[in-house]
Design a protein around this motif. Structure first.
Motif, short mmCIF file in Angstrom:
data_model
loop_
_atom_site.label_atom_id
_atom_site.label_comp_id
_atom_site.label_asym_id
_atom_site.label_seq_id
_atom_site.Cartn_x
_atom_site.Cartn_y
_atom_site.Cartn_z
N ASP A 271 0.83 -1.21 0.00
CA ASP A 271 0.00 0.00 0.00
C ASP A 271 0.86 1.26 0.00
N SER A 272 2.03 1.20 0.63
CA SER A 272 2.90 2.38 0.70
C SER A 272 3.82 2.50 -0.50
N GLY A 273 3.78 1.53 -1.42
CA GLY A 273 4.59 1.61 -2.62
C GLY A 273 6.02 1.15 -2.43
N ARG A 274 6.34 0.48 -1.32
CA ARG A 274 7.71 0.04 -1.08
C ARG A 274 8.01 -1.32 -1.70
N THR A 275 7.01 -2.05 -2.14
CA THR A 275 7.23 -3.34 -2.77
C THR A 275 7.32 -3.14 -4.28
N ARG A 276 8.46 -3.45 -4.84
CA ARG A 276 8.71 -3.25 -6.27
C ARG A 276 8.78 -4.60 -6.98
N LEU A 277 8.17 -4.66 -8.15
CA LEU A 277 8.22 -5.87 -8.95
C LEU A 277 9.55 -5.95 -9.70
N GLN A 278 10.00 -7.18 -9.95
CA GLN A 278 11.22 -7.43 -10.72
C GLN A 278 10.82 -8.25 -11.95
#
Length: 439
Positions: A271-278
């Motif tokens: 929700d906070s945008g800290r998880t980034r896809l690879q």
């Protein structure tokens, strides 16, 4: 007003005159230097014997001197040009007449240039005055319009901006509130503010519900841990059966709490945008086969079926997509009786999109519960919750992962027959399509 216009015109003319004066002075110096240089070059060519001889001659002296001429009254000066080069006899030439003609020509050129500038300036003065007249009229009209607008504003009971600010000050994003001004001209702004308030209130309600549900989920295992700890303190020291039972229960609740906290942290980071896809290139059929093999090894009580006959190339985060497929497989295992089938499938639908599907023969989902299966902490039946042992976050995590890939989830279920969850990954158009079989 006339004096102001005349003063402005004179300022413009003075500025223009100053700029043009410097430009003309520099151009005159440049013309004089060019003419004098050309004349001197011609004299040196005559002395050396031509242009080719001039290029090879090595001059040791080129000097222009001035002396007084006692016999002349009109122009009492004499000009002598001294030229000396290696291998040639030095000469001293009287160039007075030539330079007098040159200076006279430059003087005539300067007089004509000044006369032409005066004519241009007089023409420019009239044009500038005409333009200034138009500017003056525009300024008068603008001043008049400003005065009329100020009078109309003074006659209004209250500015619209003040009314809007006062209405917004009474709004609260944490309560059901709407903006009503009753002004048709501000209807569009009113609708935009109300839409923003609806979204803020929905987000606030969702956050409040999420915190409340998370607190409730954490409170249950904490209570269990505290109860078994008290049991150990009272009777566990002397009773091995009580001690073993308490330790097993504490370990189970600690593991459950650990899974819950990990799920909460995953959703919070997302929700906070800290998880980034690879994103990488991958094969959905190969990924499905890996989950199928792992599921057979972990859960031999069910019959696991693999339906991935051909490669399904795709681009995405391999670990994230595998986690989403594992969640769907684990969810199917929890709600399917032992001995029944669970099918894992990888294919490409009619639209050319890569798909992952999990189909079970479990208890199914009620029609009224199907739209909410991806909501966080949603529970349709307490009996199902006790049976699954989960917190209601797995499908929410899977839905978040698929949404981040630009895809969506599809659910088909019939109560008492089974369910099928399908991950549809967009952005794969142009690949060979494969029809989806009826289930």
């Amino acid at each position: 007003m006339a004096d102001s216009k005349t003063s402005t015109t004179n300022k413009v003319l003075r500025t223009q005159k100053r700029v043009m004066g410097w430009a003309m002075f520099c151009s005159e110096l440049l013309v004089l230097a060019l003419v004098f240089g050309a004349w001197l070059l011609l004299r040196m060519m005559d002395y050396a014997g031509g242009l080719e001889a001039l290029s090879c001659a090595r001059f040791t002296q080129v000097w222009l001197s001035v002396s007084r001429a006692a016999s002349r009254i009109v122009f009492p000066l004499e000009f002598w040009l001294t030229l000396e080069a290696e291998g040639l006899e030095a000469v001293c030439l009287d160039v007075t007449q030539e330079l007098v003609v040159l200076l006279t020509g430059m003087l005539v050129f300067w007089i004509l240039e000044r006369l032409l500038w005066s004519i241009i300036q007089s023409i420019g003065r009239s044009r500038i005055r005409a333009h200034m007249q138009q500017v003056t009229l525009l300024a008068q009209e603008a001043r008049q319009l400003g005065e009329e607008a100020a009078k109309r504003q003074a006659q209004m009971p209250a500015p619209r901006v003040d009314v809007l600010e006062e209405a917004i000050d009474h709004l609260s994003p944490t309560q059901t509130a709407r903006l009503h001004m009753g002004d048709p001209d501000l209807q569009g702004l009113e609708d935009a503010v109300n839409d923003l308030l609806d979204r803020m209130q929905a987000a606030y309600s969702q956050q409040t519900r999420f915190v409340s549900d998370a607190s409730h989920e954490l409170r249950t295992p904490i209570a269990v841990l505290k109860g078994y700890a008290d049991l150990l303190e009272r009777w566990g020291k002397d009773d091995p059966q009580v001690r073993d039972e308490s330790i097993a229960a504490i370990q189970a609740e600690a593991e459950r709490m650990s899974r819950l906290v990990e799920q909460l942290l995953f959703l919070a980071r997302g929700d906070s945008g800290r998880t980034r896809l690879q994103p990488v290139s991958l094969d959905l059929a190969e990924l499905t086969r890996e989950v199928w093999e792992e599921s057979q090894m972990i859960d031999p009580e069910h019959r696991w079926i693999l339906d991935a006959p051909e490669a399904v190339p795709c681009t995405g985060d391999r670990d994230m997509l595998k986690q989403a497929l594992r969640i769907l497989a684990d969810n199917a295992r929890k709600y399917t009786a032992a001995g029944k089938s669970i099918t894992l499938r990888a294919y490409r639908n009619d639209g050319g999109h890569g798909c992952l599907a999990v189909r079970d023969e479990g208890m199914g989902i009620k029609a009224q519960d199907a739209p909410h299966v991806f909501d966080r902490f949603y529970r349709s039946d307490p009996a199902r919750t006790r049976q699954s042992g989960g917190a209601g976050l797995g499908l929410a995590i899977a839905d978040w992962i698929v949404t981040q890939h630009g895809g969506h989830m599809e659910v088909y279920s019939w109560e008492g027959v089974g369910s099928r969850f399908t991950i549809v990954l967009d952005g794969n158009a142009g690949q060979p399509a494969q029809n989806e079989a009826n289930t």
